[in-house]
Design a protein around this motif. Structure first.
Motif, PDB file in Angstrom:
ATOM      1  N   HIS A  13       0.848  -1.193   0.000  1.00  0.00           N
ATOM      2  CA  HIS A  13       0.000   0.000   0.000  1.00  0.00           C
ATOM      3  C   HIS A  13       0.883   1.244   0.000  1.00  0.00           C
ATOM      4  CE1 HIS A  13      -3.376  -2.599   0.851  1.00  0.00           C
ATOM      5  NE2 HIS A  13      -4.210  -1.568   0.930  1.00  0.00           N
ATOM      6  N   PHE A  14       0.320   2.331  -0.444  1.00  0.00           N
ATOM      7  CA  PHE A  14       0.967   3.627  -0.297  1.00  0.00           C
ATOM      8  C   PHE A  14       0.468   4.304   0.973  1.00  0.00           C
ATOM      9  CE2 PHE A  14       1.184   4.022  -5.187  1.00  0.00           C
ATOM     10  CZ  PHE A  14       2.485   3.529  -5.218  1.00  0.00           C
ATOM     11  N   LEU A  15       1.386   4.911   1.699  1.00  0.00           N
ATOM     12  CA  LEU A  15       1.040   5.900   2.713  1.00  0.00           C
ATOM     13  C   LEU A  15       1.231   7.264   2.068  1.00  0.00           C
ATOM     14  CD1 LEU A  15       2.945   4.633   5.896  1.00  0.00           C
ATOM     15  CD2 LEU A  15       0.553   4.208   5.279  1.00  0.00           C
ATOM     16  N   ILE A  16       0.206   8.093   2.091  1.00  0.00           N
ATOM     17  CA  ILE A  16       0.264   9.420   1.492  1.00  0.00           C
ATOM     18  C   ILE A  16       0.165  10.442   2.615  1.00  0.00           C
ATOM     19  CG2 ILE A  16      -0.751  10.981  -0.206  1.00  0.00           C
ATOM     20  CD1 ILE A  16      -2.173   8.494  -1.407  1.00  0.00           C
ATOM     21  N   ALA A  17       1.197  11.244   2.766  1.00  0.00           N
ATOM     22  CA  ALA A  17       1.223  12.205   3.863  1.00  0.00           C
ATOM     23  C   ALA A  17       0.102  13.223   3.713  1.00  0.00           C
ATOM     24  CB  ALA A  17       2.569  12.921   3.905  1.00  0.00           C
ATOM     25  N   VAL A  31       4.955   6.838   0.749  1.00  0.00           N
ATOM     26  CA  VAL A  31       5.757   5.724   1.235  1.00  0.00           C
ATOM     27  C   VAL A  31       5.148   4.419   0.721  1.00  0.00           C
ATOM     28  CG1 VAL A  31       6.697   4.540   3.257  1.00  0.00           C
ATOM     29  CG2 VAL A  31       6.304   7.012   3.332  1.00  0.00           C
ATOM     30  N   TYR A  32       5.983   3.607   0.101  1.00  0.00           N
ATOM     31  CA  TYR A  32       5.532   2.273  -0.306  1.00  0.00           C
ATOM     32  C   TYR A  32       5.847   1.306   0.830  1.00  0.00           C
ATOM     33  CZ  TYR A  32       5.252  -2.228  -2.649  1.00  0.00           C
ATOM     34  OH  TYR A  32       4.932  -3.520  -2.982  1.00  0.00           O
ATOM     35  N   LEU A  33       4.819   0.629   1.353  1.00  0.00           N
ATOM     36  CA  LEU A  33       5.009  -0.301   2.464  1.00  0.00           C
ATOM     37  C   LEU A  33       5.377  -1.680   1.939  1.00  0.00           C
ATOM     38  CD1 LEU A  33       2.227   0.581   5.061  1.00  0.00           C
ATOM     39  CD2 LEU A  33       4.677   1.110   5.140  1.00  0.00           C
ATOM     40  N   CYS A  34       6.588  -2.104   2.268  1.00  0.00           N
ATOM     41  CA  CYS A  34       7.071  -3.424   1.858  1.00  0.00           C
ATOM     42  C   CYS A  34       6.636  -4.515   2.826  1.00  0.00           C
ATOM     43  CB  CYS A  34       8.594  -3.422   1.780  1.00  0.00           C
ATOM     44  SG  CYS A  34       9.303  -2.149   0.720  1.00  0.00           S
ATOM     45  N   GLU A  35       6.408  -4.137   4.059  1.00  0.00           N
ATOM     46  CA  GLU A  35       6.048  -5.117   5.095  1.00  0.00           C
ATOM     47  C   GLU A  35       5.240  -4.429   6.173  1.00  0.00           C
ATOM     48  OE1 GLU A  35       5.982  -8.790   7.176  1.00  0.00           O
ATOM     49  OE2 GLU A  35       6.645  -8.367   5.144  1.00  0.00           O
ATOM     50  N   HIS A  36       4.142  -5.051   6.582  1.00  0.00           N
ATOM     51  CA  HIS A  36       3.328  -4.534   7.676  1.00  0.00           C
ATOM     52  C   HIS A  36       2.729  -5.716   8.415  1.00  0.00           C
ATOM     53  CE1 HIS A  36      -0.438  -2.238   9.205  1.00  0.00           C
ATOM     54  NE2 HIS A  36       0.579  -2.094  10.052  1.00  0.00           N
ATOM     55  N   THR A 205      -4.204   6.120   3.068  1.00  0.00           N
ATOM     56  CA  THR A 205      -3.711   4.837   2.582  1.00  0.00           C
ATOM     57  C   THR A 205      -4.487   4.423   1.345  1.00  0.00           C
ATOM     58  OG1 THR A 205      -5.240   3.509   3.931  1.00  0.00           O
ATOM     59  CG2 THR A 205      -3.146   4.132   4.937  1.00  0.00           C
ATOM     60  N   VAL A 206      -3.781   3.760   0.426  1.00  0.00           N
ATOM     61  CA  VAL A 206      -4.408   3.259  -0.789  1.00  0.00           C
ATOM     62  C   VAL A 206      -3.561   2.113  -1.327  1.00  0.00           C
ATOM     63  CG1 VAL A 206      -3.195   4.856  -2.353  1.00  0.00           C
ATOM     64  CG2 VAL A 206      -5.429   3.947  -3.015  1.00  0.00           C
ATOM     65  N   ALA A 207      -4.204   1.136  -1.940  1.00  0.00           N
ATOM     66  CA  ALA A 207      -3.461   0.037  -2.560  1.00  0.00           C
ATOM     67  C   ALA A 207      -2.471   0.599  -3.572  1.00  0.00           C
ATOM     68  CB  ALA A 207      -4.426  -0.938  -3.233  1.00  0.00           C
ATOM     69  N   ALA A 208      -1.257   0.084  -3.545  1.00  0.00           N
ATOM     70  CA  ALA A 208      -0.191   0.635  -4.379  1.00  0.00           C
ATOM     71  C   ALA A 208      -0.388   0.284  -5.851  1.00  0.00           C
ATOM     72  CB  ALA A 208       1.162   0.118  -3.905  1.00  0.00           C
ATOM     73  N   ASP A 209       0.010   1.206  -6.692  1.00  0.00           N
ATOM     74  CA  ASP A 209       0.078   0.990  -8.134  1.00  0.00           C
ATOM     75  C   ASP A 209       1.545   1.099  -8.531  1.00  0.00           C
ATOM     76  OD1 ASP A 209       0.027   0.998 -10.869  1.00  0.00           O
ATOM     77  OD2 ASP A 209      -1.430   2.619 -11.072  1.00  0.00           O
ATOM     78  N   PRO A 210       2.194  -0.004  -8.935  1.00  0.00           N
ATOM     79  CA  PRO A 210       3.619   0.058  -9.273  1.00  0.00           C
ATOM     80  C   PRO A 210       3.955   1.094 -10.333  1.00  0.00           C
ATOM     81  CG  PRO A 210       2.923  -2.228  -9.054  1.00  0.00           C
ATOM     82  CD  PRO A 210       1.675  -1.392  -8.997  1.00  0.00           C
ATOM     83  N   GLN A 220       5.556  14.221  -9.718  1.00  0.00           N
ATOM     84  CA  GLN A 220       4.128  13.973  -9.925  1.00  0.00           C
ATOM     85  C   GLN A 220       3.597  12.825  -9.067  1.00  0.00           C
ATOM     86  OE1 GLN A 220       3.159  13.489 -14.106  1.00  0.00           O
ATOM     87  NE2 GLN A 220       4.623  15.074 -14.721  1.00  0.00           N
ATOM     88  N   ARG A 221       4.464  12.127  -8.373  1.00  0.00           N
ATOM     89  CA  ARG A 221       4.041  10.904  -7.674  1.00  0.00           C
ATOM     90  C   ARG A 221       3.070  11.176  -6.530  1.00  0.00           C
ATOM     91  NH1 ARG A 221       9.920   7.711  -7.765  1.00  0.00           N
ATOM     92  NH2 ARG A 221      10.011   7.635 -10.067  1.00  0.00           N
ATOM     93  N   TYR A 222       3.256  12.272  -5.819  1.00  0.00           N
ATOM     94  CA  TYR A 222       2.340  12.583  -4.724  1.00  0.00           C
ATOM     95  C   TYR A 222       0.927  12.788  -5.262  1.00  0.00           C
ATOM     96  CZ  TYR A 222       0.405  14.881  -0.579  1.00  0.00           C
ATOM     97  OH  TYR A 222      -0.364  15.216   0.505  1.00  0.00           O
ATOM     98  N   ASP A 223       0.800  13.586  -6.303  1.00  0.00           N
ATOM     99  CA  ASP A 223      -0.524  13.854  -6.869  1.00  0.00           C
ATOM    100  C   ASP A 223      -1.122  12.609  -7.501  1.00  0.00           C
ATOM    101  OD1 ASP A 223      -0.507  16.517  -6.086  1.00  0.00           O
ATOM    102  OD2 ASP A 223       0.356  17.223  -7.970  1.00  0.00           O
ATOM    103  N   LYS A 224      -0.287  11.786  -8.143  1.00  0.00           N
ATOM    104  CA  LYS A 224      -0.798  10.561  -8.764  1.00  0.00           C
ATOM    105  C   LYS A 224      -1.265   9.561  -7.710  1.00  0.00           C
ATOM    106  CE  LYS A 224      -0.224  11.443 -13.168  1.00  0.00           C
ATOM    107  NZ  LYS A 224      -1.374  11.504 -14.113  1.00  0.00           N
ATOM    108  N   ALA A 225      -0.534   9.474  -6.609  1.00  0.00           N
ATOM    109  CA  ALA A 225      -0.969   8.587  -5.524  1.00  0.00           C
ATOM    110  C   ALA A 225      -2.274   9.088  -4.933  1.00  0.00           C
ATOM    111  CB  ALA A 225       0.114   8.493  -4.458  1.00  0.00           C
TER     112      ALA A 225
END
Length: 243
Positions: A13-17, A31-36, A205-210, A220-225
């Motif tokens: 998932h992405f964490l978006i501040a 932030v891309y979460l690799c493990e939670h 939080t949102v499911a990550a898109d690679p 542009q990644r913040y706005d795209k997330a």
């Protein structure tokens, strides 16, 4: 986390501040979460470039970068912890092991456990070091299945994170994963810490898109997330609730 709160798993998932998160590194970060897990979380910031590029990193490691598509690629600031240690996020290659199993490569198992705070000993920082010698496999451990790289974590969602130097050597030879992001340092949260920050509305939080990680320009990644939630940053005021 309280015992009556249903556990959540935000791996891949992405964490978006949120706009109200005022921090030099984490402010307006993704932030891309690799493990939670119940023990904590580990992730890599995907939109904060380092002061040097990937080409300079290879020069410092006495490696040639023979991938034309990566010549101008940025080196990312993955987080504030162990900023001299490298973490390579990339598309799945080979048969990487699942974290937590007896087949997890010892060096990677140690790195992840340290990041999640389950080890008292802190390893000396190193830059994409070779895997450490194992100090003995569990009695019931099964033979390891060969993977593309010596220390790779398979992340649910189709990505892998590698900490061994061999992935850079593959890139140096003109091979290696097609989609790749190299970071120095990582971000981690102890048991219940991330859940507390979510409750304080510090993160969306949102499911990550690679594609956001590998195909979208950094700025542009913040706005795209954010757009994955159907939102734009101007819609959110500091202290607003989670979507």
């Amino acid at each position: 986390m309280s015992s009556d709160t249903a556990p959540i798993n935000l791996t891949h998932h992405f964490l978006i501040a949120m706009p109200g998160l005022n921090d030099e590194l984490f402010g307006k970060s993704v932030v891309y979460l690799c493990e939670h897990s119940a023990r904590g979380a580990l992730g890599l910031i995907i939109n904060k470039p380092a002061d040097i590029g990937l080409g300079e990193l290879f020069d410092r490691l006495d490696l040639q970068l023979r991938r034309a598509d990566l010549q101008g690629a940025p080196l990312m600031r993955g987080g504030p912890i162990q900023t001299e240690r490298g973490f390579v996020l990339h598309e799945a290659m080979g048969e990487a092991k699942a974290f937590g199993s007896d087949e997890t490569p010892p060096a990677l198992r140690e790195a992840i456990r340290e990041a999640l705070g389950s080890l008292e000993r802190v390893a000396s920082p190193s830059l994409l070091t070779e895997p450490a010698e194992s100090d003995g496999a569990p009695e019931d451990a099964q033979p390891e299945t060969p993977s593309a790289y010596a220390s790779s974590l398979r992340i649910d969602g189709g990505l892998e994170m590698t900490t061994s130097r061999d992935v850079l050597e593959a890139l140096s030879s003109g091979a290696g994963p097609r989609k790749v992001m190299v970071s120095l340092g990582y971000s981690s949260w102890g048991e219940g810490q991330l859940e507390s920050e979510l409750a304080e509305n510090s993160w969306l939080t949102v499911a990550a898109d690679p594609a956001v990680i590998f195909d979208i320009p950094i700025e542009q990644r913040y706005d795209k997330a954010m757009a994955l939630l159907g939102l734009e940053s101007w819609m959110l005021a500091p202290g607003a609730g989670r979507a």
